[in-house]
Scaffold this motif. Sequence first.
Motif, PDB file in Angstrom:
ATOM      1  N   PRO A   1       0.836  -1.205   0.000  1.00 16.87           N
ATOM      2  CA  PRO A   1       0.000   0.000   0.000  1.00 16.87           C
ATOM      3  C   PRO A   1       0.869   1.253   0.000  1.00 16.87           C
ATOM      4  O   PRO A   1       2.001   1.221   0.472  1.00 16.87           O
ATOM      5  CB  PRO A   1      -0.794  -0.098   1.298  1.00 16.87           C
ATOM      6  CG  PRO A   1      -0.599  -1.467   1.814  1.00 16.87           C
ATOM      7  CD  PRO A   1       0.615  -2.034   1.176  1.00 16.87           C
TER       8      PRO A   1
ATOM      9  N   THR B   1      -6.222   2.225   4.066  1.00 15.77           N
ATOM     10  CA  THR B   1      -5.452   1.978   2.848  1.00 15.77           C
ATOM     11  C   THR B   1      -4.958   0.534   2.796  1.00 15.77           C
ATOM     12  O   THR B   1      -5.024  -0.123   1.756  1.00 15.77           O
ATOM     13  CB  THR B   1      -4.251   2.948   2.758  1.00 15.77           C
ATOM     14  OG1 THR B   1      -4.745   4.282   2.833  1.00 15.77           O
ATOM     15  CG2 THR B   1      -3.467   2.757   1.484  1.00 15.77           C
TER      16      THR B   1
ATOM     17  N   HIS C   1      -6.116  -2.289   0.127  1.00 18.40           N
ATOM     18  CA  HIS C   1      -5.090  -2.982  -0.656  1.00 18.40           C
ATOM     19  C   HIS C   1      -5.274  -4.503  -0.563  1.00 18.40           C
ATOM     20  O   HIS C   1      -5.227  -5.199  -1.587  1.00 18.40           O
ATOM     21  CB  HIS C   1      -3.700  -2.585  -0.150  1.00 18.40           C
ATOM     22  CG  HIS C   1      -2.583  -3.334  -0.787  1.00 18.40           C
ATOM     23  ND1 HIS C   1      -2.140  -3.056  -2.056  1.00 18.40           N
ATOM     24  CD2 HIS C   1      -1.829  -4.368  -0.337  1.00 18.40           C
ATOM     25  CE1 HIS C   1      -1.153  -3.881  -2.361  1.00 18.40           C
ATOM     26  NE2 HIS C   1      -0.947  -4.674  -1.327  1.00 18.40           N
TER      27      HIS C   1
ATOM     28  N   THR D   1      -6.280  -6.545  -3.913  1.00 19.90           N
ATOM     29  CA  THR D   1      -5.214  -7.311  -4.555  1.00 19.90           C
ATOM     30  C   THR D   1      -5.124  -8.749  -4.045  1.00 19.90           C
ATOM     31  O   THR D   1      -5.277  -9.682  -4.819  1.00 19.90           O
ATOM     32  CB  THR D   1      -3.845  -6.621  -4.362  1.00 19.90           C
ATOM     33  OG1 THR D   1      -3.583  -6.464  -2.983  1.00 19.90           O
ATOM     34  CG2 THR D   1      -3.806  -5.282  -5.054  1.00 19.90           C
TER      35      THR D   1
END
Length: 123
Positions: free
Chosen positions: A76, A83, A87, A91
Amino acid sequence: MHNLDRLAAQYAQAIVQSGDQQIETTVTKALGVLQEHGVYACFLYLLAKEKDNGKKVVVPAMLDLLDKLDFGWSKPHNDQPATILQHISDTVTADLERLLLAKEILEQMLIYARYGAKAQSKE
């Protein structure tokens, strides 16, 4: 091709060396959450409940290890919990096979860290 067991051991050592005396408890709880509820829940737990060792020690090691898997996940762009969780959601959890590998390698790392912390506390 990386030796995944070696990577798990290296990052486990980093956790043990940089954590305080409570690192064993943090790692044990995180391992339980990972095994019972998965990768995203483990990050969520560490960021929400284990602010010192979790956010400052274990989460960075976990992110570094995932980055080393060379899946193009990177890390991140900052260390804010929102955040990091976004992430992981965008992902790591996107591909089931890679998610299962990530869970397995993180579990191995946390097991090594747990026993490493236990051994260190007996010195």
